[in-house]
Structures are given as C-alpha cells and as structure tokens.
Design a protein around this motif. Structure first.
Motif, PDB file in Angstrom:
ATOM      1  N   THR A  73      58.524 -13.938   1.951  1.00  0.00           N
ATOM      2  CA  THR A  73      58.319 -14.820   0.800  1.00  0.00           C
ATOM      3  C   THR A  73      57.490 -14.137  -0.271  1.00  0.00           C
ATOM      4  O   THR A  73      57.815 -14.214  -1.469  1.00  0.00           O
ATOM      5  CB  THR A  73      57.654 -16.127   1.247  1.00  0.00           C
ATOM      6  OG1 THR A  73      58.470 -16.745   2.245  1.00  0.00           O
ATOM      7  CG2 THR A  73      57.467 -17.076   0.082  1.00  0.00           C
ATOM      8  N   ALA A  74      56.430 -13.460   0.137  1.00  0.00           N
ATOM      9  CA  ALA A  74      55.605 -12.727  -0.828  1.00  0.00           C
ATOM     10  C   ALA A  74      56.415 -11.641  -1.528  1.00  0.00           C
ATOM     11  O   ALA A  74      56.281 -11.428  -2.743  1.00  0.00           O
ATOM     12  CB  ALA A  74      54.395 -12.122  -0.119  1.00  0.00           C
ATOM     13  N   ARG A  75      57.272 -10.971  -0.779  1.00  0.00           N
ATOM     14  CA  ARG A  75      58.109  -9.920  -1.377  1.00  0.00           C
ATOM     15  C   ARG A  75      59.027 -10.493  -2.447  1.00  0.00           C
ATOM     16  O   ARG A  75      59.178  -9.922  -3.535  1.00  0.00           O
ATOM     17  CB  ARG A  75      58.924  -9.223  -0.290  1.00  0.00           C
ATOM     18  CG  ARG A  75      59.707  -8.021  -0.805  1.00  0.00           C
ATOM     19  CD  ARG A  75      60.443  -7.290   0.303  1.00  0.00           C
ATOM     20  NE  ARG A  75      61.588  -8.043   0.805  1.00  0.00           N
ATOM     21  CZ  ARG A  75      62.624  -7.490   1.425  1.00  0.00           C
ATOM     22  NH1 ARG A  75      62.638  -6.175   1.636  1.00  0.00           N
ATOM     23  NH2 ARG A  75      63.625  -8.220   1.869  1.00  0.00           N
ATOM     24  N   GLU A  76      59.642 -11.641  -2.156  1.00  0.00           N
ATOM     25  CA  GLU A  76      60.535 -12.260  -3.137  1.00  0.00           C
ATOM     26  C   GLU A  76      59.763 -12.828  -4.324  1.00  0.00           C
ATOM     27  O   GLU A  76      60.232 -12.765  -5.463  1.00  0.00           O
ATOM     28  CB  GLU A  76      61.361 -13.361  -2.474  1.00  0.00           C
ATOM     29  CG  GLU A  76      62.305 -12.878  -1.392  1.00  0.00           C
ATOM     30  CD  GLU A  76      63.396 -11.956  -1.907  1.00  0.00           C
ATOM     31  OE1 GLU A  76      63.720 -12.010  -3.116  1.00  0.00           O
ATOM     32  OE2 GLU A  76      63.941 -11.179  -1.101  1.00  0.00           O
ATOM     33  N   ALA A  77      58.589 -13.394  -4.066  1.00  0.00           N
ATOM     34  CA  ALA A  77      57.772 -13.896  -5.172  1.00  0.00           C
ATOM     35  C   ALA A  77      57.430 -12.774  -6.138  1.00  0.00           C
ATOM     36  O   ALA A  77      57.504 -12.944  -7.368  1.00  0.00           O
ATOM     37  CB  ALA A  77      56.500 -14.539  -4.621  1.00  0.00           C
ATOM     38  N   ASN A  78      57.089 -11.624  -5.589  1.00  0.00           N
ATOM     39  CA  ASN A  78      56.779 -10.471  -6.444  1.00  0.00           C
ATOM     40  C   ASN A  78      58.018 -10.016  -7.204  1.00  0.00           C
ATOM     41  O   ASN A  78      57.959  -9.698  -8.399  1.00  0.00           O
ATOM     42  CB  ASN A  78      56.257  -9.316  -5.595  1.00  0.00           C
ATOM     43  CG  ASN A  78      54.916  -9.610  -4.968  1.00  0.00           C
ATOM     44  OD1 ASN A  78      54.209 -10.534  -5.378  1.00  0.00           O
ATOM     45  ND2 ASN A  78      54.551  -8.830  -3.961  1.00  0.00           N
ATOM     46  N   SER A  79      59.154  -9.973  -6.505  1.00  0.00           N
ATOM     47  CA  SER A  79      60.392  -9.496  -7.130  1.00  0.00           C
ATOM     48  C   SER A  79      60.837 -10.406  -8.265  1.00  0.00           C
ATOM     49  O   SER A  79      61.242  -9.940  -9.336  1.00  0.00           O
ATOM     50  CB  SER A  79      61.487  -9.400  -6.065  1.00  0.00           C
ATOM     51  OG  SER A  79      62.721  -9.025  -6.631  1.00  0.00           O
ATOM     52  N   PHE A  80      60.758 -11.730  -8.048  1.00  0.00           N
ATOM     53  CA  PHE A  80      61.195 -12.690  -9.053  1.00  0.00           C
ATOM     54  C   PHE A  80      60.080 -13.037 -10.043  1.00  0.00           C
ATOM     55  O   PHE A  80      60.331 -13.741 -11.016  1.00  0.00           O
ATOM     56  CB  PHE A  80      61.683 -13.974  -8.374  1.00  0.00           C
ATOM     57  CG  PHE A  80      63.062 -13.881  -7.800  1.00  0.00           C
ATOM     58  CD1 PHE A  80      64.171 -14.296  -8.524  1.00  0.00           C
ATOM     59  CD2 PHE A  80      63.260 -13.363  -6.531  1.00  0.00           C
ATOM     60  CE1 PHE A  80      65.443 -14.219  -7.996  1.00  0.00           C
ATOM     61  CE2 PHE A  80      64.537 -13.285  -5.982  1.00  0.00           C
ATOM     62  CZ  PHE A  80      65.639 -13.700  -6.714  1.00  0.00           C
ATOM     63  N   PRO A 124      42.086 -20.420   0.539  1.00  0.00           N
ATOM     64  CA  PRO A 124      43.183 -19.789  -0.202  1.00  0.00           C
ATOM     65  C   PRO A 124      42.826 -18.339  -0.532  1.00  0.00           C
ATOM     66  O   PRO A 124      41.721 -18.048  -0.991  1.00  0.00           O
ATOM     67  CB  PRO A 124      43.311 -20.639  -1.469  1.00  0.00           C
ATOM     68  CG  PRO A 124      41.992 -21.321  -1.614  1.00  0.00           C
ATOM     69  CD  PRO A 124      41.420 -21.480  -0.242  1.00  0.00           C
ATOM     70  N   VAL A 125      43.766 -17.440  -0.279  1.00  0.00           N
ATOM     71  CA  VAL A 125      43.557 -16.011  -0.527  1.00  0.00           C
ATOM     72  C   VAL A 125      44.729 -15.493  -1.351  1.00  0.00           C
ATOM     73  O   VAL A 125      45.893 -15.678  -0.975  1.00  0.00           O
ATOM     74  CB  VAL A 125      43.462 -15.218   0.795  1.00  0.00           C
ATOM     75  CG1 VAL A 125      43.300 -13.721   0.515  1.00  0.00           C
ATOM     76  CG2 VAL A 125      42.305 -15.720   1.643  1.00  0.00           C
ATOM     77  N   GLU A 126      44.426 -14.827  -2.453  1.00  0.00           N
ATOM     78  CA  GLU A 126      45.477 -14.219  -3.265  1.00  0.00           C
ATOM     79  C   GLU A 126      45.899 -12.900  -2.617  1.00  0.00           C
ATOM     80  O   GLU A 126      45.153 -11.933  -2.624  1.00  0.00           O
ATOM     81  CB  GLU A 126      44.994 -13.978  -4.695  1.00  0.00           C
ATOM     82  CG  GLU A 126      46.100 -13.455  -5.603  1.00  0.00           C
ATOM     83  CD  GLU A 126      45.634 -13.235  -7.033  1.00  0.00           C
ATOM     84  OE1 GLU A 126      45.215 -12.095  -7.338  1.00  0.00           O
ATOM     85  OE2 GLU A 126      45.685 -14.205  -7.827  1.00  0.00           O
ATOM     86  N   ILE A 127      47.094 -12.898  -2.031  1.00  0.00           N
ATOM     87  CA  ILE A 127      47.612 -11.702  -1.372  1.00  0.00           C
ATOM     88  C   ILE A 127      48.177 -10.742  -2.408  1.00  0.00           C
ATOM     89  O   ILE A 127      47.976  -9.524  -2.333  1.00  0.00           O
ATOM     90  CB  ILE A 127      48.682 -12.079  -0.340  1.00  0.00           C
ATOM     91  CG1 ILE A 127      48.123 -13.091   0.677  1.00  0.00           C
ATOM     92  CG2 ILE A 127      49.230 -10.836   0.362  1.00  0.00           C
ATOM     93  CD1 ILE A 127      46.976 -12.577   1.512  1.00  0.00           C
ATOM     94  N   THR A 128      48.919 -11.273  -3.370  1.00  0.00           N
ATOM     95  CA  THR A 128      49.402 -10.541  -4.542  1.00  0.00           C
ATOM     96  C   THR A 128      49.221 -11.473  -5.733  1.00  0.00           C
ATOM     97  O   THR A 128      48.958 -12.670  -5.556  1.00  0.00           O
ATOM     98  CB  THR A 128      50.885 -10.149  -4.416  1.00  0.00           C
ATOM     99  OG1 THR A 128      51.702 -11.297  -4.716  1.00  0.00           O
ATOM    100  CG2 THR A 128      51.228  -9.618  -3.013  1.00  0.00           C
ATOM    101  N   PRO A 129      49.382 -10.996  -6.949  1.00  0.00           N
ATOM    102  CA  PRO A 129      49.260 -11.895  -8.101  1.00  0.00           C
ATOM    103  C   PRO A 129      50.252 -13.054  -8.086  1.00  0.00           C
ATOM    104  O   PRO A 129      50.037 -14.062  -8.767  1.00  0.00           O
ATOM    105  CB  PRO A 129      49.512 -10.968  -9.292  1.00  0.00           C
ATOM    106  CG  PRO A 129      49.088  -9.620  -8.811  1.00  0.00           C
ATOM    107  CD  PRO A 129      49.490  -9.581  -7.364  1.00  0.00           C
TER     108      PRO A 129
END
Length: 223
Positions: A73-80, A124-129
């Motif tokens: 999910t994080a990978r797709e959030a970053n991609s989109f 809550p932790v920000e893993i990526t922006p």
C-alpha cells in the motif's frame, strides 16, 4: 505477546510466515506477493483510488502480520502520490527480529519494511510523505474507534483457525467502520462468509483470485 513464527518461501519467491500456535500461514503458499497484490491492492486499493479520487484515503487492516499489505500500500501511495492514512491491528504481532528476515524489500525494491515493524505502537508514524501508519495491538472484538474508513483489508486467519472472526457480529462491526461507498476485500469466499456479510448490510461481489484461488470477495457499503 509476540507471535511464534517461522518463515518459508512461497511459490513466487516471496516469504510468508507460519504461525506455529495456529499452524496457519499468513499468506498463500502459492505466492504471498501475488495474493496480497490481487486481493488487497488490485481489488481494494486501486479501486478505492478511483472511487475516491480527491480524498485522503483511510485504510484499515485487520491482521498486520508480516507487514506485506502495508508495504504494498505504501508503495502504491508513493507511486500515485495519494495520501493514505493506514490503521492496522494485530493481537499477536510478529517480533521485529523475525520481520528482519523477510525478503519483501529485496523483491519489491522498497526500503521501509523494517520501519513498518520498528515504529512504535499506538502512535501515527509517517513512513513516507504519502503513507502514515498507526499500529494497535488488540483483538478486533475489543477494538473501538471513532474513525471511519474508505477501505478495509480483512486478512484474519482462516475460519478453520479463528472461526470467531468470521461471524455475523464481526461483519456488522466492520460495516460500521466503513464510510458510505466504502469497500472490504478478503481472500475468503466461503458461502457462509458471504451470507454473514450480507446480513451485515454489505453488498458482496465475487472476483477471480490469485493463482490456485478461484474466488475472492469484495464487499461494499451502499449509500
């Protein structure tokens, strides 16, 4: 209490873990990555991105486990470049030392699997922006929140191991967590699971599954 696990390599080269207490795998032995990608990303996340194109997407995962669903999910959030607020619960989390052995980062060309496992619980932790994670150590039956979600990944262990997590009361609880138009995806397509979802007021769709899995489910909260 940390889960008692051992790792194994599945048919697509990705790891799964075996919960030795329940004698059940966290992912399909026919391909952990392929299963998560089909059930939760293609059927769930990408559909939710289309359905809620302008909103910060709120995702709830039942069963954080290996962290694979969160990682994808994080990978797709970053991609989109779509902001995802991700909440996951797990009654018996995997130990960080076990998680360090997982090969997902190598296979997916990502570098934040350990951050998912090492970040503190209940904050809550920000893993990526584009991806913020809150993990909570709890049984689903005991968990209470005022939050509502666009999407639920229902990744509990199979009904043969945890039948109590597939009962009508559970799906009523889950339906209450969904926003109008929200979706729930799961790998389990048993007839009584479909009936229990419908009894909770959800509209149920069957979709083709990943390799060696004929059907998977997506349930929708109407109106």
């Amino acid at each position: 209490m940390k889960a008692d696990v051992r790792l194994m390599v599945t048919a697509d080269g990705s790891h799964t873990a075996i919960n030795q207490t329940l004698d059940k795998t966290y992912h399909s032995v026919h391909g952990a990555f392929q299963e998560s990608q089909r059930v939760y990303i293609e059927l769930g996340l990408l559909a939710a991105f289309e359905k809620f194109p302008t909103e910060e997407l709120c995702v709830f995962e039942m069963g954080f486990g290996t962290g694979l669903n969160a990682l994808l999910t994080a990978r797709e959030a970053n991609s989109f470049q779509r902001k995802v607020i991700y909440t996951a619960i797990d009654a018996n989390p995997m130990a960080v030392e076990d998680a360090k052995q997982l090969n997902f980062d190598d296979l997916l060309a990502t570098d934040y699997l350990l951050k998912l496992h090492e970040c503190p619980w209940n904050l809550p932790v920000e893993i990526t922006p584009w991806f913020t994670l809150t993990k909570q150590e709890s049984k689903l039956q005991d968990w209470q929140t005022n939050e509502r979600f666009h999407l639920i990944y229902y990744d509990a262990f199979a009904p043969t191991a945890q039948p109590e997590l597939w009962e009508p009361e559970i799906f009523t609880q889950l339906a209450h967590l969904l926003l109008p138009g929200g979706m729930l995806t799961t790998y389990c397509s048993k007839s009584y699971v479909q009936r229990n979802m419908r009894a909770a007021g959800l509209s149920v769709e069957k979709h083709p599954g990943p390799p060696h899995k004929r059907d998977i489910l997506r349930a929708l909260k109407m109106g």
